[in-house]
Design a protein around this motif. Structure first.
Motif, PDB file in Angstrom:
ATOM      1  N   ARG A 268      -5.452   4.137  -4.684  1.00 28.01           N
ATOM      2  CA  ARG A 268      -6.680   4.640  -5.315  1.00 28.01           C
ATOM      3  C   ARG A 268      -7.889   3.846  -4.800  1.00 28.01           C
ATOM      4  NH1 ARG A 268      -9.442   2.594  -9.209  1.00 28.01           N
ATOM      5  NH2 ARG A 268      -7.779   1.244  -9.916  1.00 28.01           N
ATOM      6  N   LEU A 269      -7.760   2.518  -4.741  1.00 27.67           N
ATOM      7  CA  LEU A 269      -8.867   1.680  -4.257  1.00 27.67           C
ATOM      8  C   LEU A 269      -9.204   1.960  -2.804  1.00 27.67           C
ATOM      9  CD1 LEU A 269      -7.871  -1.717  -5.921  1.00 27.67           C
ATOM     10  CD2 LEU A 269      -9.828  -0.286  -6.496  1.00 27.67           C
ATOM     11  N   LEU A 270      -8.180   2.268  -1.998  1.00 21.75           N
ATOM     12  CA  LEU A 270      -8.395   2.576  -0.579  1.00 21.75           C
ATOM     13  C   LEU A 270      -8.763   4.045  -0.343  1.00 21.75           C
ATOM     14  CD1 LEU A 270      -5.375   0.557   0.840  1.00 21.75           C
ATOM     15  CD2 LEU A 270      -7.797  -0.004   1.079  1.00 21.75           C
ATOM     16  N   LYS A 271      -8.762   4.811  -1.427  1.00 24.79           N
ATOM     17  CA  LYS A 271      -9.078   6.248  -1.388  1.00 24.79           C
ATOM     18  C   LYS A 271      -8.170   7.012  -0.431  1.00 24.79           C
ATOM     19  CE  LYS A 271     -13.710   5.371  -2.841  1.00 24.79           C
ATOM     20  NZ  LYS A 271     -15.060   5.117  -2.523  1.00 24.79           N
TER      21      LYS A 271
ATOM     22  N   THR B 274       0.822  -1.212   0.000  1.00 30.17           N
ATOM     23  CA  THR B 274       0.000   0.000   0.000  1.00 30.17           C
ATOM     24  C   THR B 274       0.858   1.264   0.000  1.00 30.17           C
ATOM     25  OG1 THR B 274      -0.173  -0.119   2.404  1.00 30.17           O
ATOM     26  CG2 THR B 274      -1.982  -1.062   1.135  1.00 30.17           C
ATOM     27  N   THR B 275       2.091   1.174   0.454  1.00 30.50           N
ATOM     28  CA  THR B 275       2.958   2.356   0.492  1.00 30.50           C
ATOM     29  C   THR B 275       3.491   2.725  -0.877  1.00 30.50           C
ATOM     30  OG1 THR B 275       4.829   0.928   1.049  1.00 30.50           O
ATOM     31  CG2 THR B 275       3.688   2.024   2.872  1.00 30.50           C
ATOM     32  N   SER B 276       3.501   1.784  -1.833  1.00 27.85           N
ATOM     33  CA  SER B 276       4.081   2.087  -3.140  1.00 27.85           C
ATOM     34  C   SER B 276       3.152   1.821  -4.319  1.00 27.85           C
ATOM     35  CB  SER B 276       5.373   1.285  -3.334  1.00 27.85           C
ATOM     36  OG  SER B 276       5.104  -0.100  -3.258  1.00 27.85           O
ATOM     37  N   SER B 277       1.999   1.249  -4.106  1.00 27.09           N
ATOM     38  CA  SER B 277       1.089   0.932  -5.203  1.00 27.09           C
ATOM     39  C   SER B 277       0.029   2.020  -5.356  1.00 27.09           C
ATOM     40  CB  SER B 277       0.402  -0.416  -4.956  1.00 27.09           C
ATOM     41  OG  SER B 277      -0.642  -0.609  -5.888  1.00 27.09           O
ATOM     42  N   SER B 278       0.116   2.746  -6.455  1.00 29.83           N
ATOM     43  CA  SER B 278      -0.895   3.790  -6.692  1.00 29.83           C
ATOM     44  C   SER B 278      -2.267   3.163  -6.934  1.00 29.83           C
ATOM     45  CB  SER B 278      -0.482   4.675  -7.869  1.00 29.83           C
ATOM     46  OG  SER B 278      -0.277   3.899  -9.031  1.00 29.83           O
ATOM     47  N   GLU B 279      -2.307   1.954  -7.480  1.00 29.41           N
ATOM     48  CA  GLU B 279      -3.583   1.272  -7.696  1.00 29.41           C
ATOM     49  C   GLU B 279      -4.268   0.954  -6.361  1.00 29.41           C
ATOM     50  OE1 GLU B 279      -5.373  -2.866  -9.568  1.00 29.41           O
ATOM     51  OE2 GLU B 279      -3.272  -2.363  -9.899  1.00 29.41           O
TER      52      GLU B 279
END
Length: 69
Positions: free
Chosen positions: A64-67, A56-61
């Motif tokens: 985005r899903l976690l807002k 989650t620290t490096s994935s923009s996807e």
């Protein structure tokens, strides 16, 4: 890579409930074992699918899903 799995089928444990050579008794070990368990569960449920492991620290996807982006 060693295979860490429970002796009973479809039973999963983490942290202080399992042992293996070289295991460290740290909270971090529990997080690591939980991640290994989740990956093993994915392979068990979806044997033909490739797991895309993301942080989650490096994935923009994921961000985005976690807002949170």
């Amino acid at each position: 890579m060693s295979k860490v799995e429970p002796s009973a089928r479809l039973t999963t444990t983490a942290a202080s409930f399992n042992t293996y050579p070289g295991k460290l008794k740290l909270i971090l070990s529990g997080f690591h074992e939980a991640a290994l368990m989740a990956q093993a569960a994915h392979r068990y449920v979806h044997p033909d699918k490739v797991l895309r492991f993301q942080y989650t620290t490096s994935s923009s996807e994921l961000q985005r899903l976690l807002k949170v982006a």
